[in-house]
Design a protein around this motif. Structure first.
Motif: not given
Ligand code: MG
Length: 259
Positions: A185-192, A203-205, A208-213
């Protein structure tokens, strides 16, 4: 009391039960307090219901996903210079062919990404030369792919590392030649808009093989090698890039949902 119960069970209880059941079947409320923000009430009956999405079978693409690779062709991919992607199609997978990294024709900002990958069954090379590839979100922020099974390469270069920045919380690697998955799950960065300075980081979540890393972890900047990553303002969408690092890593079952 006995008499009351006898009477109510005969006459009032059925209608009391009907009332209770009608209340619990009510499809929401219009007399509850407002949630913060003041738009919707608690259990608001006029609040739009979430849209229906049919989930995929197993790790297959849900109905609202964009399928980026299902084993049949490279139609969603191209080379960095715009030419056709030339990776090999083998056994329902695509394989790095030393023809350069490939990228999606479409561009994305905030996404959910599912991708499966496999390093060569026969271990060749050492450290970062062993099953190296990577998923570059927006073409800039790499989640590392590596054969990290009993591989003592540096921590921020292990599989699922935010390369050169943050190692995964644990090493969830399967062995060489085994299929592995990332759910990102990825949130792109924001710039002014005026100054171009960073308003909020990428930001990233990562599972990996079902395990949160990584859980909602910020990138320090765009991925770099042997330097500290930095942000430079860029467009609010970019391609997903799969790295050709010279090792015949395979990919399959790739789908994305825009968030
Ligand atoms: Mg890499």
């Amino acid at each position: 009391m006995k008499k009351f119960i006898q009477r109510t069970s005969l006459f009032a209880l059925p209608s009391l039960l009907a009332l209770v059941s009608a209340l619990s079947l009510q499809e929401g409320y219009d007399d509850t307090p407002f949630l913060p923000g003041g738009k919707w009430r608690v259990h608001d009956k006029s609040r739009p219901r979430p849209p229906l999405v049919t989930p995929g079978v197993g790790t297959g693409a849900p109905a609202d996903a964009i399928v980026l690779f299902d084993g049949s062709d490279l139609a969603e991919w191209k080379k960095g210079d715009g030419d056709d992607a030339e990776w090999k199609l083998v056994d329902g997978a695509m394989e790095v062919a030393r023809t350069g990294s490939i990228q999606t024709k479409r561009e994305f900002g905030d996404i959910q990404l599912h991708i499966e990958w496999r390093t060569p069954p026969e271990v060749q090379g050492v450290s970062q030369g062993r099953g190296n590839s990577g998923v570059f979100l927006m073409g800039k922020y790499e989640v590392q792919i590596l054969d990290s099974y009993k591989n003592e390469s540096y921590a921020d270069g292990q599989a699922a590392a935010m390369y050169g920045q943050t190692p995964p919380a644990v090493n969830a690697s399967r062995g060489p030649g085994e299929w592995q998955s990332y759910d990102i799950v990825f949130d792109a960065p924001r710039f002014e808009s005026e100054s171009g300075s960073l308003a909020s980081p990428a930001i990233v979540t990562v599972f990996h093989n079902g395990i949160v890393v990584h859980h909602a972890r910020a990138f320090i900047g765009a991925t770099s090698h042997r330097t500290v990553a930095e942000y430079k303002a860029h467009a609010n969408k970019g391609p997903i890039v799969l790295q050709d690092h010279g090792n015949p890593v395979r990919f399959r079952n790739i789908w994305v949902r825009e968030l």
